[in-house]
Design a protein around this motif. Structure first.
Motif, PDB file in Angstrom:
ATOM      1  N   VAL A   1       0.854  -1.188   0.000  1.00  0.00           N
ATOM      2  CA  VAL A   1       0.000   0.000   0.000  1.00  0.00           C
ATOM      3  C   VAL A   1       0.894   1.243   0.000  1.00  0.00           C
ATOM      4  O   VAL A   1       1.496   1.593   1.019  1.00  0.00           O
ATOM      5  CB  VAL A   1      -0.944   0.017   1.222  1.00  0.00           C
ATOM      6  N   GLU A   2       0.976   1.878  -1.163  1.00  0.00           N
ATOM      7  CA  GLU A   2       1.830   3.059  -1.283  1.00  0.00           C
ATOM      8  C   GLU A   2       1.157   4.311  -0.724  1.00  0.00           C
ATOM      9  O   GLU A   2       1.818   5.166  -0.130  1.00  0.00           O
ATOM     10  CB  GLU A   2       2.191   3.294  -2.756  1.00  0.00           C
ATOM     11  N   GLU A   3      -0.144   4.428  -0.956  1.00  0.00           N
ATOM     12  CA  GLU A   3      -0.877   5.610  -0.510  1.00  0.00           C
ATOM     13  C   GLU A   3      -2.252   5.201   0.001  1.00  0.00           C
ATOM     14  O   GLU A   3      -2.838   4.217  -0.453  1.00  0.00           O
ATOM     15  CB  GLU A   3      -1.068   6.610  -1.658  1.00  0.00           C
TER      16      GLU A   3
ATOM     17  N   GLN B   1      -5.596   0.991  -8.109  1.00  0.00           N
ATOM     18  CA  GLN B   1      -6.423   1.777  -7.197  1.00  0.00           C
ATOM     19  C   GLN B   1      -7.505   0.854  -6.650  1.00  0.00           C
ATOM     20  O   GLN B   1      -8.291   0.291  -7.398  1.00  0.00           O
ATOM     21  CB  GLN B   1      -7.061   2.962  -7.917  1.00  0.00           C
ATOM     22  N   ILE B   2      -7.521   0.702  -5.326  1.00  0.00           N
ATOM     23  CA  ILE B   2      -8.465  -0.200  -4.685  1.00  0.00           C
ATOM     24  C   ILE B   2      -9.152   0.536  -3.544  1.00  0.00           C
ATOM     25  O   ILE B   2      -8.488   1.103  -2.669  1.00  0.00           O
ATOM     26  CB  ILE B   2      -7.758  -1.463  -4.141  1.00  0.00           C
ATOM     27  N   VAL B   3     -10.468   0.523  -3.567  1.00  0.00           N
ATOM     28  CA  VAL B   3     -11.248   1.095  -2.477  1.00  0.00           C
ATOM     29  C   VAL B   3     -11.425   0.019  -1.416  1.00  0.00           C
ATOM     30  O   VAL B   3     -11.832  -1.101  -1.707  1.00  0.00           O
ATOM     31  CB  VAL B   3     -12.615   1.591  -2.973  1.00  0.00           C
ATOM     32  N   CYS B   4     -11.105   0.375  -0.179  1.00  0.00           N
ATOM     33  CA  CYS B   4     -11.094  -0.610   0.907  1.00  0.00           C
ATOM     34  C   CYS B   4     -11.862  -0.075   2.115  1.00  0.00           C
ATOM     35  O   CYS B   4     -11.730   1.099   2.473  1.00  0.00           O
ATOM     36  CB  CYS B   4      -9.647  -0.931   1.300  1.00  0.00           C
ATOM     37  N   GLY B   5     -12.647  -0.945   2.740  1.00  0.00           N
ATOM     38  CA  GLY B   5     -13.412  -0.546   3.915  1.00  0.00           C
ATOM     39  C   GLY B   5     -12.843  -1.060   5.223  1.00  0.00           C
ATOM     40  O   GLY B   5     -13.442  -0.868   6.275  1.00  0.00           O
ATOM     41  N   ALA B   6     -11.684  -1.707   5.175  1.00  0.00           N
ATOM     42  CA  ALA B   6     -11.095  -2.260   6.397  1.00  0.00           C
ATOM     43  C   ALA B   6     -10.609  -1.139   7.313  1.00  0.00           C
ATOM     44  O   ALA B   6      -9.937  -0.210   6.856  1.00  0.00           O
ATOM     45  CB  ALA B   6      -9.938  -3.190   6.050  1.00  0.00           C
ATOM     46  N   PRO B   7     -10.897  -1.229   8.604  1.00  0.00           N
ATOM     47  CA  PRO B   7     -10.484  -0.156   9.518  1.00  0.00           C
ATOM     48  C   PRO B   7      -8.984  -0.106   9.766  1.00  0.00           C
ATOM     49  O   PRO B   7      -8.458   0.916  10.207  1.00  0.00           O
ATOM     50  CB  PRO B   7     -11.236  -0.496  10.817  1.00  0.00           C
ATOM     51  N   ASN B   8      -8.276  -1.215   9.483  1.00  0.00           N
ATOM     52  CA  ASN B   8      -6.847  -1.254   9.806  1.00  0.00           C
ATOM     53  C   ASN B   8      -5.940  -1.012   8.609  1.00  0.00           C
ATOM     54  O   ASN B   8      -4.712  -1.108   8.724  1.00  0.00           O
ATOM     55  CB  ASN B   8      -6.486  -2.600  10.439  1.00  0.00           C
TER      56      ASN B   8
ATOM     57  N   LEU C   1      -8.501  -5.855  -1.227  1.00  0.00           N
ATOM     58  CA  LEU C   1      -7.543  -6.191  -0.178  1.00  0.00           C
ATOM     59  C   LEU C   1      -8.234  -7.184   0.751  1.00  0.00           C
ATOM     60  O   LEU C   1      -9.348  -6.935   1.219  1.00  0.00           O
ATOM     61  CB  LEU C   1      -7.110  -4.941   0.594  1.00  0.00           C
ATOM     62  N   CYS C   2      -7.587  -8.308   1.014  1.00  0.00           N
ATOM     63  CA  CYS C   2      -8.262  -9.453   1.635  1.00  0.00           C
ATOM     64  C   CYS C   2      -7.987  -9.582   3.122  1.00  0.00           C
ATOM     65  O   CYS C   2      -6.875  -9.320   3.595  1.00  0.00           O
ATOM     66  CB  CYS C   2      -7.820 -10.745   0.948  1.00  0.00           C
ATOM     67  N   SER C   3      -9.000 -10.046   3.830  1.00  0.00           N
ATOM     68  CA  SER C   3      -8.835 -10.431   5.229  1.00  0.00           C
ATOM     69  C   SER C   3      -8.513 -11.919   5.287  1.00  0.00           C
ATOM     70  O   SER C   3      -8.701 -12.660   4.311  1.00  0.00           O
ATOM     71  CB  SER C   3     -10.125 -10.156   6.011  1.00  0.00           C
ATOM     72  N   ALA C   4      -8.051 -12.354   6.438  1.00  0.00           N
ATOM     73  CA  ALA C   4      -7.747 -13.775   6.610  1.00  0.00           C
ATOM     74  C   ALA C   4      -9.011 -14.621   6.475  1.00  0.00           C
ATOM     75  O   ALA C   4      -8.997 -15.712   5.911  1.00  0.00           O
ATOM     76  CB  ALA C   4      -7.095 -14.003   7.973  1.00  0.00           C
TER      77      ALA C   4
ATOM     78  N   LYS D   1      -3.639   3.205  -3.166  1.00  0.00           N
ATOM     79  CA  LYS D   1      -2.811   2.911  -4.328  1.00  0.00           C
ATOM     80  C   LYS D   1      -1.889   1.768  -3.910  1.00  0.00           C
ATOM     81  O   LYS D   1      -1.074   1.910  -2.987  1.00  0.00           O
ATOM     82  CB  LYS D   1      -1.986   4.134  -4.741  1.00  0.00           C
ATOM     83  N   VAL D   2      -2.058   0.628  -4.597  1.00  0.00           N
ATOM     84  CA  VAL D   2      -1.395  -0.602  -4.161  1.00  0.00           C
ATOM     85  C   VAL D   2      -0.479  -1.129  -5.260  1.00  0.00           C
ATOM     86  O   VAL D   2      -0.933  -1.426  -6.370  1.00  0.00           O
ATOM     87  CB  VAL D   2      -2.429  -1.683  -3.785  1.00  0.00           C
ATOM     88  N   ASN D   3       0.803  -1.215  -4.949  1.00  0.00           N
ATOM     89  CA  ASN D   3       1.794  -1.745  -5.883  1.00  0.00           C
ATOM     90  C   ASN D   3       1.758  -3.269  -5.828  1.00  0.00           C
ATOM     91  O   ASN D   3       1.948  -3.859  -4.768  1.00  0.00           O
ATOM     92  CB  ASN D   3       3.184  -1.232  -5.493  1.00  0.00           C
ATOM     93  N   VAL D   4       1.491  -3.909  -6.984  1.00  0.00           N
ATOM     94  CA  VAL D   4       1.453  -5.377  -7.032  1.00  0.00           C
ATOM     95  C   VAL D   4       2.600  -5.933  -7.876  1.00  0.00           C
ATOM     96  O   VAL D   4       2.551  -7.054  -8.365  1.00  0.00           O
ATOM     97  CB  VAL D   4       0.095  -5.886  -7.553  1.00  0.00           C
ATOM     98  N   GLY D   5       3.641  -5.146  -8.032  1.00  0.00           N
ATOM     99  CA  GLY D   5       4.842  -5.609  -8.732  1.00  0.00           C
ATOM    100  C   GLY D   5       4.959  -5.077 -10.138  1.00  0.00           C
ATOM    101  O   GLY D   5       5.919  -4.375 -10.469  1.00  0.00           O
ATOM    102  N   ASP D   6       3.959  -5.383 -10.978  1.00  0.00           N
ATOM    103  CA  ASP D   6       4.023  -4.947 -12.372  1.00  0.00           C
ATOM    104  C   ASP D   6       3.115  -3.764 -12.658  1.00  0.00           C
ATOM    105  O   ASP D   6       3.106  -3.245 -13.770  1.00  0.00           O
ATOM    106  CB  ASP D   6       3.674  -6.110 -13.309  1.00  0.00           C
ATOM    107  N   GLU D   7       2.347  -3.333 -11.665  1.00  0.00           N
ATOM    108  CA  GLU D   7       1.456  -2.195 -11.839  1.00  0.00           C
ATOM    109  C   GLU D   7       1.013  -1.694 -10.468  1.00  0.00           C
ATOM    110  O   GLU D   7       1.202  -2.360  -9.450  1.00  0.00           O
ATOM    111  CB  GLU D   7       0.228  -2.571 -12.687  1.00  0.00           C
ATOM    112  N   VAL D   8       0.435  -0.496 -10.466  1.00  0.00           N
ATOM    113  CA  VAL D   8      -0.140   0.068  -9.242  1.00  0.00           C
ATOM    114  C   VAL D   8      -1.647   0.146  -9.431  1.00  0.00           C
ATOM    115  O   VAL D   8      -2.128   0.761 -10.384  1.00  0.00           O
ATOM    116  CB  VAL D   8       0.447   1.459  -8.929  1.00  0.00           C
TER     117      VAL D   8
END
Length: 205
Positions: free
Chosen positions: A101-103, A126-133, A169-172, A117-124
């Motif tokens: 997570v870059e930003e 944009q993912i909207v996430c509702g996780a509080p942490n 972005l995934c939870s366990a 903004k999430v770097n996954v190696g070959d691209e960045v």
């Protein structure tokens, strides 16, 4: 492409989904052991079913199967054996990868959502996430577009409260990791996790 097989509950039928969109009006064409499902208005092939699937492919799964070159080769052989021509354009790249997570910024239209903004190696992405942490600087598990979650949910491009989101972005718990914590929040990985590498659920967790 999504492949599913569940003999005890569905029978000896391999279900192959080619498009993420649902069929509005289904037109079915049957050729031998193959049932081709098309969108009636456009003729676009959205899915097909292979009956008597065990004649063509040996699968032990009950649910979604991992799409491998070997499985695709056997599916293509089944189609050829029934004189069916369907182009299978398959992306074999891993769908669950480690991201960084870059930003992170607050969603302008939702207090509990963040734009990452999430770097996954070959691209960045944009993912909207509702996780509080969720926070910048974390290494996380990213389900990319086309990923099939253990629940059967297919990850698609989406728009959340007016902001585009390409992945999750995934939870366990969402990854079906045994003994996952009940508290809400994404799975945060150790700092030595390699960005862009495939994520596999550890068997000892």
């Amino acid at each position: 492409m999504i492949v599913a097989y569940n003999k005890p509950f569905v029978g000896d039928v391999l279900l192959v989904q080619l498009a993420s969109e649902k069929i509005v009006n289904t037109e079915v064409e049957k050729k031998g052991d193959i049932a081709i499902l098309k969108e009636q208005a456009t003729g676009e092939i959205k899915a097909f079913n292979i009956f008597n699937a065990s004649k063509y492919i040996d699968l032990e799964v009950q649910g979604t199967a991992e799409v491998t070159p070997e499985i695709v080769e056997k599916i293509e052989a089944a189609l050829n054996a029934n004189d069916v021509t369907i182009s299978l354009d398959v992306d074999f790249s891993p769908k669950f990868v480690i991201g960084y997570v870059e930003e992170k910024e607050k969603h302008p239209n939702a207090d509990k959502l963040s734009i990452c903004k999430v770097n996954v190696g070959d691209e960045v992405l944009q993912i909207v996430c509702g996780a509080p942490n969720v926070d910048a600087g974390q290494k996380v598990v990213v389900a990319k577009i086309g990923a099939v979650m253990p629940s059967g949910l297919v990850i698609k491009d989406s728009e959340l409260r007016g902001v585009a989101s390409s992945g999750m972005l995934c939870s366990a718990r969402e990854l079906a990791i045994p003994n996952a914590p009940s508290a809400k929040g994404i799975l945060v990985l150790d700092g030595d996790a390699e960005v862009g590498s495939p994520f596999e659920i550890p068997s000892n967790l």
